[in-house]
Write a protein that holds these residues in place. Structure first.
Motif, PDB file in Angstrom:
ATOM      1  N   ALA A  84      21.914  -0.654  10.862  1.00  0.00           N
ATOM      2  CA  ALA A  84      22.184   0.750  11.169  1.00  0.00           C
ATOM      3  C   ALA A  84      21.605   1.677  10.111  1.00  0.00           C
ATOM      4  N   SER A  85      21.500   1.210   8.866  1.00  0.00           N
ATOM      5  CA  SER A  85      21.060   2.066   7.761  1.00  0.00           C
ATOM      6  C   SER A  85      19.666   1.731   7.249  1.00  0.00           C
ATOM      7  N   GLY A  86      19.195   0.513   7.474  1.00  0.00           N
ATOM      8  CA  GLY A  86      17.920   0.077   6.937  1.00  0.00           C
ATOM      9  C   GLY A  86      17.973  -0.348   5.479  1.00  0.00           C
ATOM     10  N   ARG A  87      19.147  -0.334   4.888  1.00  0.00           N
ATOM     11  CA  ARG A  87      19.266  -0.606   3.457  1.00  0.00           C
ATOM     12  C   ARG A  87      19.386  -2.106   3.165  1.00  0.00           C
ATOM     13  N   PRO A  88      18.991  -2.500   1.954  1.00  0.00           N
ATOM     14  CA  PRO A  88      19.098  -3.914   1.573  1.00  0.00           C
ATOM     15  C   PRO A  88      20.526  -4.427   1.714  1.00  0.00           C
ATOM     16  N   GLY A  89      20.644  -5.661   2.150  1.00  0.00           N
ATOM     17  CA  GLY A  89      21.939  -6.300   2.270  1.00  0.00           C
ATOM     18  C   GLY A  89      22.725  -5.946   3.517  1.00  0.00           C
ATOM     19  N   THR A  90      22.123  -5.162   4.433  1.00  0.00           N
ATOM     20  CA  THR A  90      22.872  -4.705   5.614  1.00  0.00           C
ATOM     21  C   THR A  90      22.333  -5.291   6.917  1.00  0.00           C
ATOM     22  N   TRP A  91      21.432  -6.259   6.833  1.00  0.00           N
ATOM     23  CA  TRP A  91      20.728  -6.720   8.021  1.00  0.00           C
ATOM     24  C   TRP A  91      21.463  -7.848   8.734  1.00  0.00           C
ATOM     25  N   VAL A 114      12.555   2.907   1.340  1.00  0.00           N
ATOM     26  CA  VAL A 114      12.795   1.499   1.057  1.00  0.00           C
ATOM     27  C   VAL A 114      11.539   0.723   1.424  1.00  0.00           C
ATOM     28  N   ALA A 115      11.199  -0.269   0.606  1.00  0.00           N
ATOM     29  CA  ALA A 115      10.058  -1.148   0.866  1.00  0.00           C
ATOM     30  C   ALA A 115      10.556  -2.585   0.833  1.00  0.00           C
ATOM     31  N   TYR A 116      10.196  -3.338   1.851  1.00  0.00           N
ATOM     32  CA  TYR A 116      10.500  -4.761   1.895  1.00  0.00           C
ATOM     33  C   TYR A 116       9.197  -5.538   1.766  1.00  0.00           C
ATOM     34  N   SER A 117       9.313  -6.775   1.256  1.00  0.00           N
ATOM     35  CA  SER A 117       8.089  -7.531   0.990  1.00  0.00           C
ATOM     36  C   SER A 117       8.355  -9.027   1.045  1.00  0.00           C
ATOM     37  N   THR A 118       7.269  -9.774   1.015  1.00  0.00           N
ATOM     38  CA  THR A 118       7.299 -11.232   0.965  1.00  0.00           C
ATOM     39  C   THR A 118       8.077 -11.720  -0.247  1.00  0.00           C
ATOM     40  N   HIS A 119       8.772 -12.856  -0.049  1.00  0.00           N
ATOM     41  CA  HIS A 119       9.415 -13.625  -1.109  1.00  0.00           C
ATOM     42  C   HIS A 119      10.921 -13.333  -1.153  1.00  0.00           C
ATOM     43  N   GLY A 120      11.621 -14.192  -1.887  1.00  0.00           N
ATOM     44  CA  GLY A 120      13.070 -14.069  -1.999  1.00  0.00           C
ATOM     45  C   GLY A 120      13.715 -14.187  -0.630  1.00  0.00           C
ATOM     46  N   ARG A 121      14.602 -13.256  -0.324  1.00  0.00           N
ATOM     47  CA  ARG A 121      15.196 -13.120   1.006  1.00  0.00           C
ATOM     48  C   ARG A 121      14.675 -11.841   1.646  1.00  0.00           C
ATOM     49  N   LEU A 122      13.414 -11.598   1.442  1.00  0.00           N
ATOM     50  CA  LEU A 122      12.669 -10.374   1.719  1.00  0.00           C
ATOM     51  C   LEU A 122      13.046  -9.343   0.652  1.00  0.00           C
ATOM     52  N   GLU A 123      12.289  -9.370  -0.415  1.00  0.00           N
ATOM     53  CA  GLU A 123      12.560  -8.503  -1.560  1.00  0.00           C
ATOM     54  C   GLU A 123      12.612  -7.035  -1.141  1.00  0.00           C
ATOM     55  N   ALA A 124      13.465  -6.266  -1.814  1.00  0.00           N
ATOM     56  CA  ALA A 124      13.638  -4.856  -1.480  1.00  0.00           C
ATOM     57  C   ALA A 124      13.486  -3.989  -2.720  1.00  0.00           C
ATOM     58  N   GLU A 172      12.464   1.170  -7.829  1.00  0.00           N
ATOM     59  CA  GLU A 172      13.386   0.270  -8.505  1.00  0.00           C
ATOM     60  C   GLU A 172      13.697  -0.910  -7.595  1.00  0.00           C
ATOM     61  N   ARG A 173      13.842  -2.077  -8.193  1.00  0.00           N
ATOM     62  CA  ARG A 173      14.257  -3.247  -7.419  1.00  0.00           C
ATOM     63  C   ARG A 173      15.703  -3.038  -6.973  1.00  0.00           C
ATOM     64  N   ALA A 174      15.953  -3.206  -5.693  1.00  0.00           N
ATOM     65  CA  ALA A 174      17.295  -3.025  -5.154  1.00  0.00           C
ATOM     66  C   ALA A 174      18.210  -4.136  -5.652  1.00  0.00           C
ATOM     67  N   ALA A 175      19.503  -3.865  -5.622  1.00  0.00           N
ATOM     68  CA  ALA A 175      20.490  -4.847  -6.083  1.00  0.00           C
ATOM     69  C   ALA A 175      20.525  -6.077  -5.183  1.00  0.00           C
ATOM     70  N   ALA A 176      20.054  -5.922  -3.950  1.00  0.00           N
ATOM     71  CA  ALA A 176      20.053  -7.031  -3.003  1.00  0.00           C
ATOM     72  C   ALA A 176      18.708  -7.094  -2.285  1.00  0.00           C
ATOM     73  N   ASP A 177      18.367  -8.279  -1.770  1.00  0.00           N
ATOM     74  CA  ASP A 177      17.246  -8.406  -0.857  1.00  0.00           C
ATOM     75  C   ASP A 177      17.715  -7.947   0.524  1.00  0.00           C
ATOM     76  N   ALA A 178      16.838  -8.057   1.516  1.00  0.00           N
ATOM     77  CA  ALA A 178      17.254  -7.721   2.878  1.00  0.00           C
ATOM     78  C   ALA A 178      18.429  -8.599   3.300  1.00  0.00           C
ATOM     79  N   PHE A 179      18.359  -9.898   2.971  1.00  0.00           N
ATOM     80  CA  PHE A 179      19.405 -10.853   3.331  1.00  0.00           C
ATOM     81  C   PHE A 179      20.103 -11.361   2.078  1.00  0.00           C
ATOM     82  N   ALA A 180      21.413 -11.539   2.178  1.00  0.00           N
ATOM     83  CA  ALA A 180      22.154 -12.162   1.089  1.00  0.00           C
ATOM     84  C   ALA A 180      21.954 -13.671   1.091  1.00  0.00           C
TER      85      ALA A 180
END
Length: 323
Positions: free
Chosen positions: A131-138, A54-64, A74-82
């Motif tokens: 716990a998982s590091g996945r987008p939308g779980t922070w 997983v890669a997070y980056s500047t912009h959005g709600r921390l793009e994933a 692939e762009r994840a279905a969610a950013d780090a934050f909803a």
């Protein structure tokens, strides 16, 4: 660092004094081939426990962005934050976070990031865990450290490492350069028992164009990678990555000639070459026993669009070399 690509024309004019790199295409290898959604800025990357990335980056709600093989993204279905935490609006009217950094420690993932606005050091670094590091779980835990307009530093571009049971966060952009504070290992927030703001690197010339620290331990040394000069202006970007080293994480850091990074020292690691303009915004990921330099560059064959760059770091004579 997203603050800089919001005013491209103004930035290019402001930084004409910063000479672009004279490196040529023959000086550095091309980034490793990647496909899919690779338009990214200030990337941080980690290999999750299931073997995917997983890669997070500047912009959005921390793009994933996610990948199974580190090659196709692939762009994840969610950013780090909803939704943006309410405190972000204190530092940025649009709640636009920058320059995240992900680590794994004590059985969970830790995501540090910055919130600020262009040209201001009214800035803050925040922390979230998952716990998982996945987008939308922070889950956000609020501010780690902040700077105000009267401070001599700018609380953005965090990078967090452990050393001998101690937890450190390097940070900084312009003002007086790169700083570092001690963190509480239990909370991941600033250590209230040690409020010293250490100074690791700067430049002798205005506007002190050094930012985005990365700390890597190799052998007996700590290596401090920083991004120098003008980011975020596409085809006219002069960003580049330099490095120095020290036997003590608190410094002093010097380059291979012995020049201190607090006096503008630093060995060039990666600069403009061919279509790959202004590489920087870097982090380093340890993956399958190798160090990988994760960065963005501006694509000279795609109107200066920021793209994901990955290069393996090898070590020659005690110094990092991109390969």
């Amino acid at each position: 660092m997203q603050r800089k690509r919001l005013t491209v024309a103004a930035l290019a004019a402001a930084f004409l004094l910063l000479a672009p790199s004279t490196a040529t295409a023959a000086d550095y290898p091309a980034p490793q081939p990647v496909t899919g959604d690779t338009v990214i800025h200030d990337p941080t990357m980690i290999r999750l426990r299931d073997g995917s990335y997983v890669a997070y980056s500047t912009h959005g709600r921390l793009e994933a962005r996610v990948s199974k093989d580190r090659k196709h993204w692939e762009r994840a279905a969610a950013d780090a934050f909803a939704e943006p935490p309410a405190w972000w609006y204190e530092y940025n009217d649009t709640a636009d976070p920058w320059a995240p950094e992900i680590t794994y420690r004590a059985g969970r993932y830790w995501l540090y990031y910055a919130v600020s606005s262009w040209g201001s050091n009214h800035s803050a670094i925040g922390l979230a865990t998952s716990a998982s590091g996945r987008p939308g779980t922070w889950t956000d835990h609020g501010k780690v450290f902040a700077s105000e307009r009267g401070d001599a530093w700018n609380a953005i571009d965090p990078y967090v490492v452990e050393d001998g049971g101690r937890l450190w966060m390097a940070f900084g952009s312009y003002w007086t350069g790169i700083r570092m504070i001690k963190l509480d290992r239990r909370t991941g927030l600033a250590d209230p028992s040690d409020t010293t703001v250490r100074h690791l690197a700067t430049r002798p010339d205005l506007p002190y164009a050094v930012e985005a620290p990365t700390l890597v331990k190799h052998g007996a040394y700590w290596y401090l990678f920083n991004s120098y000069d003008a980011c975020c202006s596409g085809l006219t970007a002069t960003y580049k990555i330099k490095v120095g080293r020290s036997t003590n994480i608190e410094g002093p850091y010097t380059d291979s000639s012995g020049k201190a990074m607090l006096e503008g020292g630093g060995d060039l690691v990666l600069a403009t070459h061919g279509r790959y303009i202004g590489p920087g915004g870097q982090s380093v990921m340890r993956d399958r026993g190798r160090d990988v330099l994760v960065h963005h560059y501006y694509d000279g064959q795609d109107e200066g669009t920021p793209k994901l760059g990955l290069n393996t770091l090898t070590w020659e004579g005690g110094w990092p070399v991109v390969s």
